[in-house]
Design an enzyme around this catalytic site. Structure first.
Site, PDB file in Angstrom:
ATOM      1  CG  HIS A   1      -3.195   9.198  -0.102  1.00 31.42           C
ATOM      2  ND1 HIS A   1      -3.872   8.073  -0.512  1.00 31.42           N
ATOM      3  CD2 HIS A   1      -3.950   9.742   0.877  1.00 31.42           C
ATOM      4  CE1 HIS A   1      -4.983   7.951   0.186  1.00 31.42           C
ATOM      5  NE2 HIS A   1      -5.055   8.935   1.031  1.00 31.42           N
TER       6      HIS A   1
ATOM      7  CG  HIS B   1      -1.852   1.104   1.339  1.00 27.22           C
ATOM      8  ND1 HIS B   1      -1.822   2.014   2.365  1.00 27.22           N
ATOM      9  CD2 HIS B   1      -2.876   1.470   0.540  1.00 27.22           C
ATOM     10  CE1 HIS B   1      -2.786   2.894   2.206  1.00 27.22           C
ATOM     11  NE2 HIS B   1      -3.438   2.582   1.115  1.00 27.22           N
TER      12      HIS B   1
END
Length: 365
Positions: free
Chosen positions: A81, A39
């Site tokens: 992100h 991730h």
């Protein structure tokens, strides 16, 4: 991923694709080992979305690396992100960019900061990444790494596959595609254009994920002649919320509707994977017992693999029954125990900030 309040920033999901002895078809659930998805790279160890974090992830045994993609003013896909970069770069230290701080509405939420779409790639390359969770993960690597482009990630992936001898996959998330389309920066074709220029894209598993079904459907209509083996993953946000594309179009569909039997079958018409928040799959109760929902069985019945997000190794992100040590301590034993519970429940992959721990959890099955 979604900005909704119940979500831990994060994301997401993986795939299993047709490659000899390593990855099986993603068209239906299989008995193969669940996939370890790094991730944002090995983000518990290195600043997220840096080439260093992706390299560390593969060294630690990840099956997939996950870049979140946003766009620059000149239309280049870069890994952050969010398009707001005040929290993940040192942009606030540059006087020449002070006047670019602003507030704007993105997916129904007012956000203040600096945004990638206000910077050219050349300007963005002058910035350096920093750790967004310094109290938990330290600042030892702050300001050492640049913001990478998708092109640079593909070059690195080619190197990592050769060095590791493994077909490490790529699972990018398209961030805020409706928003970017509205400001004249459509992302879907831009993504495919970059992937198609790299031969490695034909040799490793490729999955694209999004919270917005319109974006995934658009990609599904574009990929066949270019990357026929590319798979799609539908991310699931706050059950009460509408996907941003649905909301922008005045629709009524909410994420909770997508998790019904009919909703899951509808997703299976354009995607082969589902990426729910881990709490939608189940939770670890006070006694340390895993309490599962029916989502895994329901998704598998619809032909979808289930890749929950996000597993993190620090106590604040672990169930209370699995915490040990100080309040903000890194807790490897608890993190592995949590992931093993989800693996035992039947998930097909894990989005993990520390892929080394996820690898241990998967390999211990």
């Amino acid at each position: 991923m979604s900005r909704t309040s119940f979500l831990i920033p994060l994301l997401l999901a993986t795939a299993a694709m047709t490659l000899p002895d390593r990855v099986a078809s993603a068209a239906a659930p299989t008995a193969d080992a669940p996939r370890v998805i790094a991730h944002r790279g090995a983000s518990a160890r290195m600043p997220e979305h840096t080439l260093a974090a992706y390299r560390r992830a593969v060294e630690d045994g990840a099956d997939f690396i996950e870049p979140d993609l946003v766009m620059t003013r000149d239309g280049v896909l870069v890994a952050r992100h969010e398009n707001e970069i005040g929290g993940t770069t040192d942009v606030a230290l540059y006087p020449q960019f002070a006047d670019r701080k602003r507030t704007q509405r993105i997916d129904g939420v007012d956000v203040t900061g600096w945004f990638t779409e206000d910077f050219t790639l050349a300007e963005l390359k002058t910035l350096r990444a920093r750790e967004p969770l310094p109290a938990l993960r330290g600042i030892w690597f702050d300001r050492q790494f640049a913001v990478p482009t998708l092109h640079e990630i593909m070059v690195l992936l080619d190197d990592l596959v050769r060095e590791s001898g493994r077909p490490v996959g790529l699972i990018p998330e398209i961030k805020h595609p409706t928003y970017f389309r509205e400001i004249g920066l459509p992302m879907e074709q831009a993504l495919l254009d970059v992937l198609a220029t790299h031969e490695i894209a034909t040799r490793v598993p490729l999955v694209v994920q999004s919270f917005e079904p319109t974006s995934l459907r658009t990609l599904g209509g574009l990929t066949a002649p270019v990357l026929p083996d590319l798979r799609l993953l539908q991310l699931i946000g706050d059950p009460r919320a509408r996907p941003a594309d649905v909301d922008a179009a005045g629709g009524d569909l909410r994420y909770r509707d997508m998790l019904t039997a009919d909703g899951l079958r509808a997703i299976a018409e354009y995607a082969s994977m589902l990426g729910p928040h881990k709490s939608q799959v189940g939770e670890v109760g006070r006694g340390g017992r895993f309490e599962a929902t029916t989502l895994i069985a329901d998704a598998h019945a619809a032909g979808l693999q289930v890749m929950p997000y996000t597993f993190r190794p620090e106590n604040p992100y672990l169930p209370s029954a699995l915490r040990s040590g100080g309040g903000h301590a890194r807790n490897e034993t608890g993190a592995i125990a949590e992931m093993r519970m989800y693996l035992d429940a039947g998930v097909d992959g894990l989005f993990a900030d520390d892929p080394a721990l996820a690898r241990r959890a998967v390999d211990a099955r």
